[in-house]
Design a protein around this motif. Structure first.
Motif, PDB file in Angstrom:
ATOM      1  N   GLU A  21      16.367  13.259  23.766  1.00 17.49           N
ATOM      2  CA  GLU A  21      17.267  14.378  23.439  1.00 17.49           C
ATOM      3  C   GLU A  21      16.940  15.698  24.137  1.00 17.49           C
ATOM      4  N   PRO A  22      15.651  16.063  24.282  1.00 15.57           N
ATOM      5  CA  PRO A  22      15.393  17.360  24.939  1.00 15.57           C
ATOM      6  C   PRO A  22      15.796  17.406  26.413  1.00 15.57           C
ATOM      7  N   PHE A  23      15.989  16.239  27.026  1.00 11.74           N
ATOM      8  CA  PHE A  23      16.219  16.192  28.470  1.00 11.74           C
ATOM      9  C   PHE A  23      17.627  15.739  28.877  1.00 11.74           C
ATOM     10  N   PHE A  24      18.349  15.090  27.955  1.00 11.56           N
ATOM     11  CA  PHE A  24      19.628  14.473  28.303  1.00 11.56           C
ATOM     12  C   PHE A  24      20.666  14.692  27.211  1.00 11.56           C
ATOM     13  N   ASP A  25      21.921  14.509  27.591  1.00  9.83           N
ATOM     14  CA  ASP A  25      22.984  14.295  26.613  1.00  9.83           C
ATOM     15  C   ASP A  25      22.946  12.804  26.306  1.00  9.83           C
ATOM     16  N   VAL A  26      22.560  12.463  25.095  1.00  7.77           N
ATOM     17  CA  VAL A  26      22.332  11.059  24.737  1.00  7.77           C
ATOM     18  C   VAL A  26      23.611  10.410  24.231  1.00  7.77           C
ATOM     19  N   GLU A  27      23.909   9.250  24.797  1.00  8.43           N
ATOM     20  CA  GLU A  27      25.009   8.418  24.344  1.00  8.43           C
ATOM     21  C   GLU A  27      24.423   7.056  23.967  1.00  8.43           C
ATOM     22  N   LEU A  28      24.654   6.630  22.738  1.00  7.25           N
ATOM     23  CA  LEU A  28      24.186   5.332  22.290  1.00  7.25           C
ATOM     24  C   LEU A  28      25.244   4.285  22.641  1.00  7.25           C
ATOM     25  N   VAL A  29      24.818   3.195  23.275  1.00  7.79           N
ATOM     26  CA  VAL A  29      25.753   2.152  23.698  1.00  7.79           C
ATOM     27  C   VAL A  29      25.330   0.822  23.072  1.00  7.79           C
ATOM     28  N   THR A  30      26.220   0.266  22.286  1.00  9.40           N
ATOM     29  CA  THR A  30      25.975  -1.031  21.658  1.00  9.40           C
ATOM     30  C   THR A  30      26.842  -2.076  22.339  1.00  9.40           C
ATOM     31  N   CYS A  31      26.214  -3.179  22.732  1.00  6.55           N
ATOM     32  CA  CYS A  31      26.924  -4.261  23.394  1.00  6.55           C
ATOM     33  C   CYS A  31      27.190  -5.380  22.393  1.00  6.55           C
ATOM     34  N   THR A  32      28.398  -5.914  22.447  1.00  8.61           N
ATOM     35  CA  THR A  32      28.795  -6.960  21.505  1.00  8.61           C
ATOM     36  C   THR A  32      29.595  -8.029  22.224  1.00  8.61           C
ATOM     37  N   PHE A  33      29.704  -9.174  21.565  1.00  7.78           N
ATOM     38  CA  PHE A  33      30.572 -10.256  22.038  1.00  7.78           C
ATOM     39  C   PHE A  33      31.746 -10.445  21.073  1.00  7.78           C
ATOM     40  N   SER A  34      31.884  -9.521  20.138  1.00  5.85           N
ATOM     41  CA  SER A  34      32.953  -9.531  19.131  1.00  5.85           C
ATOM     42  C   SER A  34      32.919 -10.765  18.240  1.00  5.85           C
ATOM     43  N   LEU A  35      31.738 -11.334  18.076  1.00  4.62           N
ATOM     44  CA  LEU A  35      31.579 -12.468  17.165  1.00  4.62           C
ATOM     45  C   LEU A  35      31.380 -11.974  15.737  1.00  4.62           C
ATOM     46  N   LEU A  36      30.757 -10.820  15.613  1.00  4.56           N
ATOM     47  CA  LEU A  36      30.515 -10.161  14.327  1.00  4.56           C
ATOM     48  C   LEU A  36      30.812  -8.667  14.497  1.00  4.56           C
ATOM     49  N   PRO A  37      31.040  -7.934  13.407  1.00  2.00           N
ATOM     50  CA  PRO A  37      31.363  -6.497  13.521  1.00  2.00           C
ATOM     51  C   PRO A  37      30.135  -5.610  13.750  1.00  2.00           C
ATOM     52  N   VAL A  38      29.311  -5.979  14.737  1.00  2.00           N
ATOM     53  CA  VAL A  38      28.085  -5.218  14.982  1.00  2.00           C
ATOM     54  C   VAL A  38      28.396  -3.807  15.487  1.00  2.00           C
ATOM     55  N   GLY A  39      29.532  -3.641  16.148  1.00  2.00           N
ATOM     56  CA  GLY A  39      29.905  -2.314  16.628  1.00  2.00           C
ATOM     57  C   GLY A  39      30.110  -1.332  15.500  1.00  2.00           C
ATOM     58  N   ASP A  40      30.707  -1.790  14.402  1.00  4.14           N
ATOM     59  CA  ASP A  40      30.923  -0.913  13.242  1.00  4.14           C
ATOM     60  C   ASP A  40      29.592  -0.473  12.638  1.00  4.14           C
ATOM     61  N   ILE A  41      28.655  -1.407  12.564  1.00  6.71           N
ATOM     62  CA  ILE A  41      27.329  -1.103  12.011  1.00  6.71           C
ATOM     63  C   ILE A  41      26.624  -0.076  12.895  1.00  6.71           C
ATOM     64  N   ALA A  42      26.714  -0.275  14.208  1.00 11.59           N
ATOM     65  CA  ALA A  42      26.072   0.649  15.149  1.00 11.59           C
ATOM     66  C   ALA A  42      26.676   2.045  15.056  1.00 11.59           C
ATOM     67  N   ARG A  43      28.012   2.123  14.936  1.00  9.86           N
ATOM     68  CA  ARG A  43      28.675   3.433  14.831  1.00  9.86           C
ATOM     69  C   ARG A  43      28.199   4.199  13.603  1.00  9.86           C
ATOM     70  N   GLU A  44      28.079   3.505  12.489  1.00  7.34           N
ATOM     71  CA  GLU A  44      27.608   4.150  11.249  1.00  7.34           C
ATOM     72  C   GLU A  44      26.212   4.721  11.433  1.00  7.34           C
ATOM     73  N   THR A  45      25.333   3.938  12.049  1.00  4.37           N
ATOM     74  CA  THR A  45      23.958   4.396  12.263  1.00  4.37           C
ATOM     75  C   THR A  45      23.923   5.565  13.230  1.00  4.37           C
ATOM     76  N   ALA A  46      24.721   5.491  14.287  1.00  9.31           N
ATOM     77  CA  ALA A  46      24.765   6.581  15.271  1.00  9.31           C
ATOM     78  C   ALA A  46      25.217   7.881  14.623  1.00  9.31           C
ATOM     79  N   GLU A  47      26.206   7.782  13.728  1.00  9.83           N
ATOM     80  CA  GLU A  47      26.680   8.975  13.016  1.00  9.83           C
ATOM     81  C   GLU A  47      25.560   9.589  12.192  1.00  9.83           C
ATOM     82  N   LYS A  48      24.765   8.752  11.545  1.00  2.00           N
ATOM     83  CA  LYS A  48      23.661   9.266  10.730  1.00  2.00           C
ATOM     84  C   LYS A  48      22.584   9.920  11.586  1.00  2.00           C
ATOM     85  N   LEU A  49      22.467   9.458  12.832  1.00  3.40           N
ATOM     86  CA  LEU A  49      21.513  10.075  13.749  1.00  3.40           C
ATOM     87  C   LEU A  49      22.083  11.332  14.397  1.00  3.40           C
TER      88      LEU A  49
END
Length: 199
Positions: A21-49
């Protein structure tokens, strides 16, 4: 400058993002195969961070290749490393990518990219691949996590996460049943970030 941090919602990728964070604009990228809703879980965690995030869908052939690897090998190392390398390559191929990071620690064997593979990706795509935790062992990372993150830990099958293993486990469960999942994956502890500690 922006850095794309491969993000599972666990303590390692979260800590790596915080360190950058002190050196970059951080973007969290989650990769999925759309087999499970892992993207939704990642978005929730990213929001909390409090960090920007996005989800990208990798080609299903990568998951199929990994499935063949794990069934042939009888253990997950090569399969998960294949997915991780493919995810880094995918992000590197995007025109806006300049810096790509992950939460790989010093002693990790999974997921990990070999030095020659990292150099190849950097040379072919004109990007920089960085591992902020590469100099830290598990105990040191755990101490830093205690200072900065509230986490939940437990066995892999009991923790809802957004990592590669989650969807690979699900594909094996669908095709071969839960017993096969237990045979192929050694029992180990996973983490999920609940929130960032207030400082």
């Amino acid at each position: 400058m922006q850095v794309s941090v491969l993000f599972s919602g666990g303590k390692d990728s979260s800590l790596a993002a915080i360190m950058l964070e002190p050196f970059f604009d951080v973007e969290l990228v989650t990769c999925t195969f759309s087999l499970l809703p892992v993207g939704d879980i990642a978005r929730e965690t990213a929001e909390k961070l409090g960090l920007a995030s996005r989800v990208v869908c990798l080609d299903r052939s990568i998951l199929e290749e990994s499935y063949e690897m794990i069934v042939k090998d009888g253990f997950p190392r090569n399969a998960i490393n294949h997915i991780h390398r493919s995810a880094v390559e995918y992000i590197a191929s995007e025109k806006k990518a300049a810096f790509i990071a992950d939460g790989v620690r010093r002693d990790d064997r999974v997921p990990v990219i070999e030095h020659s593979q990292a150099r190849s990706i950097e040379d072919r795509y004109g990007v920089h691949y960085i591992c902020p935790l590469k100099g830290f062992g598990r105990a040191a990372v755990n101490e830093m996590v205690k200072e900065h993150l509230v986490i939940e830990e437990g066995p892999s099958e009991g923790i809802i996460k957004s990592d590669y293993e989650t969807e690979l486990r699900e594909l094996i469960r669908q095709r071969n049943g839960p017993d096969m999942v237990g045979e192929l994956f050694p029992s180990h502890v996973q983490s999920r970030v609940i929130e960032r500690k207030k400082t």
